[in-house]
Scaffold this active site. Structure first.
Site, short mmCIF file in Angstrom:
data_model
loop_
_atom_site.label_atom_id
_atom_site.label_comp_id
_atom_site.label_asym_id
_atom_site.label_seq_id
_atom_site.Cartn_x
_atom_site.Cartn_y
_atom_site.Cartn_z
N THR A 1 0.85 -1.19 0.00
CA THR A 1 0.00 0.00 0.00
C THR A 1 0.88 1.24 0.00
O THR A 1 2.12 1.14 0.03
CB THR A 1 -0.90 0.05 1.26
N GLU B 1 13.46 -3.04 -0.64
CA GLU B 1 14.17 -2.78 -1.89
C GLU B 1 13.31 -1.99 -2.86
O GLU B 1 13.80 -1.12 -3.58
CB GLU B 1 14.60 -4.11 -2.52
N ALA C 1 11.64 0.30 -7.73
CA ALA C 1 10.78 -0.88 -7.92
C ALA C 1 11.60 -2.16 -7.77
O ALA C 1 12.10 -2.46 -6.69
CB ALA C 1 10.08 -0.80 -9.27
N GLU D 1 1.25 6.86 -8.73
CA GLU D 1 0.39 6.54 -7.60
C GLU D 1 -1.05 6.89 -7.98
O GLU D 1 -1.28 7.65 -8.94
CB GLU D 1 0.80 7.35 -6.36
N ASP E 1 7.95 12.13 -3.96
CA ASP E 1 8.28 10.71 -4.06
C ASP E 1 9.76 10.52 -4.34
O ASP E 1 10.42 9.67 -3.74
CB ASP E 1 7.44 10.07 -5.17
N LYS F 1 12.91 8.96 -1.98
CA LYS F 1 13.83 7.92 -2.45
C LYS F 1 15.29 8.30 -2.22
O LYS F 1 16.08 7.48 -1.75
CB LYS F 1 13.57 7.63 -3.94
N GLY G 1 5.92 0.15 -12.49
CA GLY G 1 5.08 -0.88 -13.09
C GLY G 1 4.79 -1.99 -12.09
O GLY G 1 5.61 -2.32 -11.23
#
Length: 813
Positions: A553, A604, A609, A665, A676, A680, A795
């Site tokens: 989520t 990770e 991704a 998102e 975002d 990261k 993705g």
């Protein structure tokens, strides 16, 4: 001659008794048979219940009596087409039983002597019924009352056998007997004065062992409802399997620690003569079962079985006044002996400061009072403390003759328990090293048995129990990947990955045996309402080994419960980056909890991704390299947007496409605002050891004030249309400078920033296509030519694969 004993379940129904008769017919083809039978399953308890009710002047004893009668009549009617003759004799026996119960009711007393007479009806009835049915089938069968053979003292309810008289009776009788099959009731005997006695717990086994020893038979067979003694309790561990061969010592240890198939004191007569015991399954007579003997069989297993005892209380006597003072242990154990309390576990600190022992929890209060009274003087002087009593505990034990010659068994035991958050309260190991025992919480028994059985018996196959929250695009892809790779992982990596819990925003489902991944959507129609706390409580309630919580989520409230899972030694895998980009204090706390409770915390997919970006950085740091700077394009969604946006396609439609294809998102503002990407690079900085906060990162947003201040997603899209000229201007500038627009994150010298940049031709970022991410690590080892990680950074498929990789990484740990 063979001696076969059949337990209560074996004679518990007409169907089962028919199987017993078939076994006796087959066995009698090769030699004469002595068959000892227990009461019909559950009857002994019902007889005692009726007696106790009668003693209490409770007329419902008659109801229990009628139930006993009905059970036996039903068995008879199921065994023969002509039950009248049997029923007539059995009815007379029941009339005697009823008179006995009426007498108990009238005098309001149930003495041990009367109790023995009462419970003897169980075995006398079952043996009579079986013998009569076999006679009707023209089988060469005779019923012999064990009370005419086995002579005891008058220690009612647990009489002691007079072996001189008993053995002579048995030998004399069977020397003259001509029948092929002799039926004997187990459990019952008579005193020298002719009074009915019983042989105590496991009395039918005892009867069979007495007969077998007196006749010196080649083997005693005990027929029950399981196919031998199992590696552990098959009701709690589905992978448990029968042990083909055990030594007497191994069998005694397993039986003492809860294996109900055998009660050691009752088979002592055959043990003394080294007569093998073969445990067989009445319901599956073709199964080999377990042979117990002194014959050593070659076996690669160092641990033969794992057993347990529930309902244990742990009592601890401690105090500085015990050190160096003789006599404390003697007084302690004499006190317990005087109270007739049996000790099932004991350990003492070498400092002599404490003695710890385990007893049945039903004796805990009695023991506590007796010990405190016995040491009242020392307690008053504070030389020792009042006895400490802990309840809701169990003992688990590893059993095996070969453990003594193998190092590391204890280490495997305790490391396996520790990895699964099973706290060991006390430990005991004898010098013979046939048994290593540990006291644990009773609520952890199932998990302990499963993880230990997996560790010692299951060809190193490790079961992972996965709980997934968030069944959207990524969650569905993860489920599909686990389903697709299940057999491969089990065969090649020895990992059995089971999804045992799932939830979305509305419903949650659980199956401790594993949810059927071929039809996992169907149970949601009838599932419980989901909640974050409810899901967590169910995970803890199930208490499964190797549990992994997977957060798929972007929910802040879900991220807030990671700490709770880690404290319960439940591993956490997350693509939700909120936790790791929260305050540094929270990030650090999660790392510390992961180490403290030996619960992996992997994320990770927080960056890139499915790309191994965090793992690569961790390996660089762990190997002693020092990261100088990081340059990265970390948003697959933003890269997709700026690769598809042009003067021929407006910005609004490009963002809509990115959202439709699952690259952003659900709220695209999270991606386009740069927060975002900031999260990261923050996570990468922290993984590099920098205590940075999100506020420390410079965010040079390319959005307009109207975009940033939009009230909703729909409102945001409206502002994109209104501000199209702004975005076209950004595109035109980059095109004029022969550059590509890339949203870049940078870290250098303890500082970080994110923002839209015009990347010139020849730069590694220039040709970054589609939704790809790229990270360049400049380190002491890679000062000029950076270490580059590049690939799809957004993705559902690649994000799911990143989560899956973290799950596998935990399994391989």
């Amino acid at each position: 001659m063979k001696v076969l004993k059949f337990g209560g379940t074996s004679v518990g129904s007409a169907q089962n008794i028919k199987k017993v008769i078939a076994i006796l017919q087959k066995e009698s083809l090769s030699s004469p048979i002595v068959c000892v039978v227990s009461a019909v399953g559950g009857i002994t308890d019902k007889l005692l219940e009726a007696g106790e009710l009668a003693k209490q002047k409770n007329k419902s004893y008659i109801t229990v009596f009628e139930k006993i009668k009905t059970i036996h009549f039903k068995v008879i009617e199921g065994l023969t087409n002509n039950p009248k003759s049997i029923l007539k004799e059995v009815d007379a026996t029941f009339e005697n039983l009823k008179q006995l119960l009426n007498g108990i009711y009238l005098i309001n007393e149930l003495s041990p002597k009367t109790s023995d007479k009462l419970v003897s009806y169980g075995e006398l009835l079952s043996s009579f019924i079986i013998a009569k049915v076999m006679e009707d089938l023209n089988l060469n069968t005779v019923l012999k009352n064990s009370q005419e053979l086995i002579v005891t003292n008058t220690n009612f309810t647990k009489a002691e056998v007079n072996y001189d008289i008993t053995n002579k009776n048995i030998i004399d009788y069977f020397n003259k007997a001509n029948q092929l099959i002799t039926i004997l009731p187990g459990f019952v005997a008579k005193s020298q004065s002719g009074e009915t006695t019983t042989l105590g717990r496991g009395g039918s086994d005892f009867t069979a062992a007495i007969i077998a020893a007196a006749l010196k038979v080649e083997q005693l067979e005990i027929w029950t409802d399981v196919s031998g003694m199992y590696t552990t309790n098959p009701k709690l561990v589905k992978q448990a399997y029968p042990i083909a061969n055990l030594s007497y010592q191994e069998a005694m240890e397993l039986s003492h620690f809860g294996a109900k198939v055998l009660y050691p004191p009752t088979v002592q007569p055959v043990l003394n003569l080294a007569i093998p015991i073969h445990i067989k399954n009445t319901l599956h007579p073709e199964a080999f079962g377990t042979v117990i003997s002194n014959h050593k069989k070659e076996n690669h297993l160092t641990v033969k079985g794992i057993s347990h005892i529930d309902n244990v209380a742990l009592l601890t006597l401690e105090g500085s006044g015990m050190v160096g003072i003789p006599g404390f242990s003697k007084r302690l154990f004499e006190t317990l002996a005087n109270e007739k309390i049996n000790i099932i576990f004991i350990t003492q600190a070498s400092s002599e400061h404490s003695i710890c022992f385990g007893i049945d929890v039903n004796n805990a209060e009695q023991a506590e009072q007796a010990i405190n009274n016995a040491f009242e003087y020392e307690i008053s002087l504070h030389k020792i403390n009042p006895i400490i009593v802990e309840k809701d505990l169990s003992i688990i034990a590893l059993i095996g003759d070969n453990m003594k010659s193998h190092q590391g068994i204890s280490g495997k035991l305790f490391s396996t328990l520790g990895k699964n958050n099973i706290n060991v309260r006390a430990i005991a190991q004898g010098a013979s090293e046939k048994n290593i025992s540990a006291v644990i919480n009773q609520s952890d028994v199932k998990k302990a048995l499963n993880c230990l059985h997996e560790r010692f018996f299951e060809v190193n196959t490790k079961q992972l129990n996965v709980f997934i929250t968030g069944i959207g695009n990524v969650g569905e892809k993860l489920i599909d990947q686990i389903k697709q790779q299940h057999n491969f992982l089990k065969k090649n990596l020895k990992l059995d990955v089971k999804i045992v819990g799932m939830s979305n925003s509305r419903k949650m489902i659980f199956n401790p045996n594993g949810i059927d991944l071929n039809n996992w959507t169907e149970p949601f129609h009838h599932a419980d309402k989901s909640s974050i706390e409810g899901f967590y409580q169910k995970v803890i309630e199930l208490n499964l080994r190797n549990s992994i919580f997977v957060d798929v989520t972007a929910n802040k409230d879900v991220a807030s419960v990671y700490k709770n899972y880690l404290k319960q030694s439940v591993a956490v895998v997350a693509c939700n980056k909120i936790a790791c980009s929260d305050t540094f204090a929270n990030y650090k706390n999660l790392q510390d909890l992961s180490l403290k409770y030996n619960a992996p915390f992997l994320y990770e997919t927080n960056v890139g991704a499915g790309l191994p970006i965090i793992n690569t950085l961790n390996n660089l740091v762990a190997s002693g390299d020092k990261v100088i700077s990081i340059q990265a394009v970390l948003s697959g969604s933003l890269n997709f947007v700026f690769n598809n946006f042009s003067d021929k396609k407006n910005f609004h439609d490009t963002v809509k496409q990115a959202q439709f294809e699952g690259y952003t998102e659900p709220d695209p503002r999270i991606d386009l605002s740069g927060i975002d990407v900031a999260r990261k690079i923050l996570i990468l900085a922290r993984e590099n050891g920098i205590p940075m906060e999100i506020e420390d990162i410079t965010n040079d947003s390319f959005l307009t004030e109207a975009n940033l201040n939009s009230d909703s997603v729909d409102d945001f899209y409206d502002t994109l249309i209104n501000d199209e000229a702004h975005f076209q201007k950004l595109y035109a500038s980059a095109k004029a400078n022969k550059c590509q627009l890339k949203y870049v994150a940078e870290y250098k010298n303890g500082k970080a920033k994110v923002g839209l940049q015009e990347v010139p031709e020849g730069h590694p970022f220039y040709n970054l296509e589609g939704k790809d991410n790229i990270v360049m690590f400049y380190t002491q080892r890679y000062p000029e030519q950076p270490l580059i990680v590049k690939g799809a950074g957004a993705g559902a498929d690649v994000t799911a694969s990143g989560l899956f990789a973290d799950i596998i990484r935990i399994g391989n740990k």
